[in-house]
Each structure stands twice: as C-alpha cells, then as structure tokens.
Design a protein around this motif. Structure first.
Motif, PDB file in Angstrom:
ATOM      1  N   ALA A   1       2.240  11.667   6.238  1.00 62.34           N
ATOM      2  CA  ALA A   1       0.817  11.992   6.257  1.00 62.34           C
ATOM      3  C   ALA A   1      -0.059  10.819   5.825  1.00 62.34           C
ATOM      4  N   GLY A   2       0.568   9.727   5.356  1.00 62.60           N
ATOM      5  CA  GLY A   2      -0.202   8.569   4.930  1.00 62.60           C
ATOM      6  C   GLY A   2      -0.786   8.703   3.540  1.00 62.60           C
TER       7      GLY A   2
ATOM      8  N   ALA B   1     -10.292   3.484   1.718  1.00 60.48           N
ATOM      9  CA  ALA B   1     -11.135   4.664   1.555  1.00 60.48           C
ATOM     10  C   ALA B   1     -10.477   5.911   2.132  1.00 60.48           C
ATOM     11  N   GLU B   2      -9.764   5.767   3.251  1.00 62.43           N
ATOM     12  CA  GLU B   2      -9.151   6.921   3.908  1.00 62.43           C
ATOM     13  C   GLU B   2      -7.747   7.216   3.398  1.00 62.43           C
ATOM     14  N   HIS B   3      -7.059   6.200   2.881  1.00 59.73           N
ATOM     15  CA  HIS B   3      -5.685   6.373   2.382  1.00 59.73           C
ATOM     16  C   HIS B   3      -5.551   5.662   1.034  1.00 59.73           C
ATOM     17  N   PRO B   4      -6.156   6.201  -0.009  1.00 61.66           N
ATOM     18  CA  PRO B   4      -6.158   5.506  -1.308  1.00 61.66           C
ATOM     19  C   PRO B   4      -4.786   5.359  -1.939  1.00 61.66           C
ATOM     20  N   GLY B   5      -3.808   6.158  -1.510  1.00 55.15           N
ATOM     21  CA  GLY B   5      -2.480   6.077  -2.104  1.00 55.15           C
ATOM     22  C   GLY B   5      -1.594   5.009  -1.504  1.00 55.15           C
ATOM     23  N   ILE B   6      -2.067   4.313  -0.476  1.00 52.34           N
ATOM     24  CA  ILE B   6      -1.269   3.288   0.201  1.00 52.34           C
ATOM     25  C   ILE B   6      -1.432   1.948  -0.510  1.00 52.34           C
ATOM     26  N   ARG B   7      -0.316   1.285  -0.760  1.00 46.57           N
ATOM     27  CA  ARG B   7      -0.349  -0.059  -1.330  1.00 46.57           C
ATOM     28  C   ARG B   7      -0.214  -1.080  -0.200  1.00 46.57           C
ATOM     29  N   ILE B   8      -1.043  -2.119  -0.247  1.00 44.87           N
ATOM     30  CA  ILE B   8      -1.073  -3.128   0.805  1.00 44.87           C
ATOM     31  C   ILE B   8      -0.465  -4.429   0.293  1.00 44.87           C
ATOM     32  N   ASP B   9       0.560  -4.886   1.004  1.00 48.20           N
ATOM     33  CA  ASP B   9       1.147  -6.196   0.736  1.00 48.20           C
ATOM     34  C   ASP B   9       0.518  -7.168   1.726  1.00 48.20           C
TER      35      ASP B   9
ATOM     36  N   PRO C   1       0.860   7.245  10.651  1.00 50.04           N
ATOM     37  CA  PRO C   1      -0.596   7.469  10.692  1.00 50.04           C
ATOM     38  C   PRO C   1      -1.388   6.364  10.014  1.00 50.04           C
ATOM     39  N   VAL C   2      -0.849   5.826   8.912  1.00 53.56           N
ATOM     40  CA  VAL C   2      -1.600   4.806   8.181  1.00 53.56           C
ATOM     41  C   VAL C   2      -1.720   3.522   8.990  1.00 53.56           C
ATOM     42  N   LEU C   3      -0.693   3.207   9.775  1.00 52.66           N
ATOM     43  CA  LEU C   3      -0.765   2.003  10.609  1.00 52.66           C
ATOM     44  C   LEU C   3      -1.745   2.204  11.757  1.00 52.66           C
ATOM     45  N   ARG C   4      -1.757   3.406  12.314  1.00 49.60           N
ATOM     46  CA  ARG C   4      -2.735   3.690  13.373  1.00 49.60           C
ATOM     47  C   ARG C   4      -4.158   3.624  12.827  1.00 49.60           C
ATOM     48  N   CYS C   5      -4.325   4.077  11.591  1.00 56.03           N
ATOM     49  CA  CYS C   5      -5.644   3.987  10.958  1.00 56.03           C
ATOM     50  C   CYS C   5      -6.063   2.532  10.794  1.00 56.03           C
ATOM     51  N   LEU C   6      -5.127   1.673  10.385  1.00 58.16           N
ATOM     52  CA  LEU C   6      -5.440   0.252  10.221  1.00 58.16           C
ATOM     53  C   LEU C   6      -5.812  -0.377  11.555  1.00 58.16           C
TER      54      LEU C   6
END
Length: 297
Positions: A79-80, A107-115, A272-277
C-alpha cells in the motif's frame, strides 16, 4: 470405540480446519512423520498432546504471530505505507525534477524512506541494472533500456549557445549552429550521453567542435565563456543559475537536445510508491520545461 481423532479432545481443531476427522488424522500422522516423534497420545476415551506436541504448539503460536506480522508488513509495503526507495539522479535534474517530486512523495507517503544519491549522468542506469537503485534519472540513449527495464520520458532539454558579452552573435535572437563552426569551444559535458547530442548536431551542421578548454561543471564553464576563452553549448537545465558575464541564445539547424528519462525495472513499477514518484516526476517535468527560448541578455 470411536477413533482417537473423533473424540472430544480435538473437535475445536476439526471445526477450525473445517475438515473431517479422517482428514485431521491424516494431517496429524503426516506431521508426526515429519517431526519424527508422536505428538498425541491416548488418554482414556480421547487424546492429549505429548511433550513434543506441547512444544510444537508453543512454536506454532510464535510462528503464527510472526506470519501475521509479516502479512501486515507486506500489506503496508504494497500500500506504500512503509518501505524504502532507492533513487539515483544527476546534478542538473536535482533541483528541477527530483526535489519537487520527492516533496510530493513525502506528503503522500510519509512512511517511505528515500535513499537518494547523486551520480554522473552516464552512471545511474547501471545502478538500476545491478539492483542498487529502484529508479534513476538518466539521459536516454536509444536502445539503452533493454528487456526487463522501462524508461519513462520526462523532459526534452535543449542545448543553447552560451556567448560572452559583446560577442558578434550575442545580438541575434536565434543562432544557427553552423555559425559556431569557427569558434573555439568551452566543453561542459563529459564523454557519454550528454555530449553525444552536441557532437551529432555539430556533425549535422557540417563541422566538428574545437574544444580548447574543458569543464564538467556548468557554473565553471560559464565563467570560462565570460572570460572570453570560447563559446559553449549547454543544456537549459544547466543554465538555471546564469553567470552575469554571458548571454544565452537558442540554437537551430539543428538544435541539440538531450532526453531526460526515468529508468526502472519492470517489476518495481508494480509498487504504488514508485508509480507515485513517476507521476510526481512527470508533474515536475511539465512545470519545469525549457525556459524562454527568446530570452535577452
């Protein structure tokens, strides 16, 4: 006499599994064979668990809890809501494309950590191929992606002529590329996909550029041009911060253009998170676009 598995000792298990007593007996027998020891023993008209059975029951509860946690974690990942995304980019795409896209993603996926890691324009795609990155901003070369990978075109980034103040061509609104044929050139691109559009366009205009000085940094290259050491061809995204000692003019016949794309493995595009990006990068690219092509000094 009823069989051990039909007694009141295990009706709850039978109901839970919605299986017949015979099926449960077969499952217990198979489990005992796998465990290499008895798990149930007779107790009057029924059965009770052996020490091995009790031990296995305790571990089964732990395994069940771990499976439930794993299922929850997988659901959050799908679910991202959680996870990590590895992104590679090159400098001129950073502030214009990556920064606003990541702001929307956070803003849309605050729980995702970005490397997030800065690389050379020719390197990011290899990071995706080797599995070190989920997505990379790349300068696209025809046929580079290959099977199992996808490139999403984001932005056409045209090159412009960068001239010192007072240059004879500085008064023109648009410069024909062949008008630069006799000029000494300040190089701003390393060998690779960013230099190829320049070399190919100059060849189409009938000449080969004469590089007299080289800088792989656009700010420094503009400084060399401002000092009168040569003229340059630089992409618009690299000219967002303008040196006061240069003028920038659009180029035609032909106009060199580098294509900036996002590259990812086909399998990761299911996230989903990659599609959002990707959506955020498209939005940032649409907003960025090339600056005014008829700008004055």
């Amino acid at each position: 006499m009823p069989t051990p598995t039909s007694t009141t000792a295990i009706p709850r298990t039978t109901r839970t599994l919605r299986s017949s007593p015979r099926t449960v007996s077969q499952q217990v027998a198979a489990l005992e064979k796998q465990a290499g020891t008895a798990l149930l023993e007779r107790a009057g008209r029924g059965v009770r668990p052996t020490a091995a059975g009790l031990l296995l029951t305790e571990h089964a509860a732990l395994i069940s809890a771990a499976v439930a946690q794993a299922e929850t974690a997988l659901a959050d990942l799908r679910a991202g809501r959680t996870g990590r995304l590895s992104v590679r980019y090159f400098a001129t795409a950073g502030s214009t494309l990556v920064a606003p896209a990541l702001a929307r993603l956070r803003a849309e996926h605050p729980g995702i950590r970005i490397d997030l890691e800065l690389t050379d324009p020719e390197d990011p795609f290899d990071e995706v191929v080797r599995g070190r990155a989920d997505l990379a901003l790349v300068v696209q070369v025809q046929g580079r992606a290959g099977h199992g990978f996808r490139t999403v075109r984001l932005l056409d980034d045209p090159y412009a002529a960068v001239l010192p103040l007072g240059h004879p061509l500085a008064g023109k609104e648009i410069v024909d590329l062949n008008e630069l044929s006799g000029e000494q050139r300040v190089g701003s691109e390393p060998p690779g996909p960013c230099l190829e559009p320049v070399i190919e366009s100059c060849a189409a205009a009938g000449f080969s550029p004469d590089f007299v000085i080289q800088s792989e940094d656009y700010a420094t290259a503009q400084g060399f041009v401002a000092a009168g050491l040569g003229v340059g061809l630089m992409p618009r995204l690299g000219l967002r911060n303008r040196h006061p000692g240069v003028v920038v003019r659009p180029v035609r016949n032909p106009e060199p253009v580098r294509v900036i794309s996002a590259a990812a493995r086909e399998t990761t595009l299911e996230q989903p998170v990659l599609r959002c990006l990707l959506d955020a990068l498209r939005e940032a690219a649409a907003t960025a676009g090339p600056s005014d092509r008829s700008e004055a000094a």
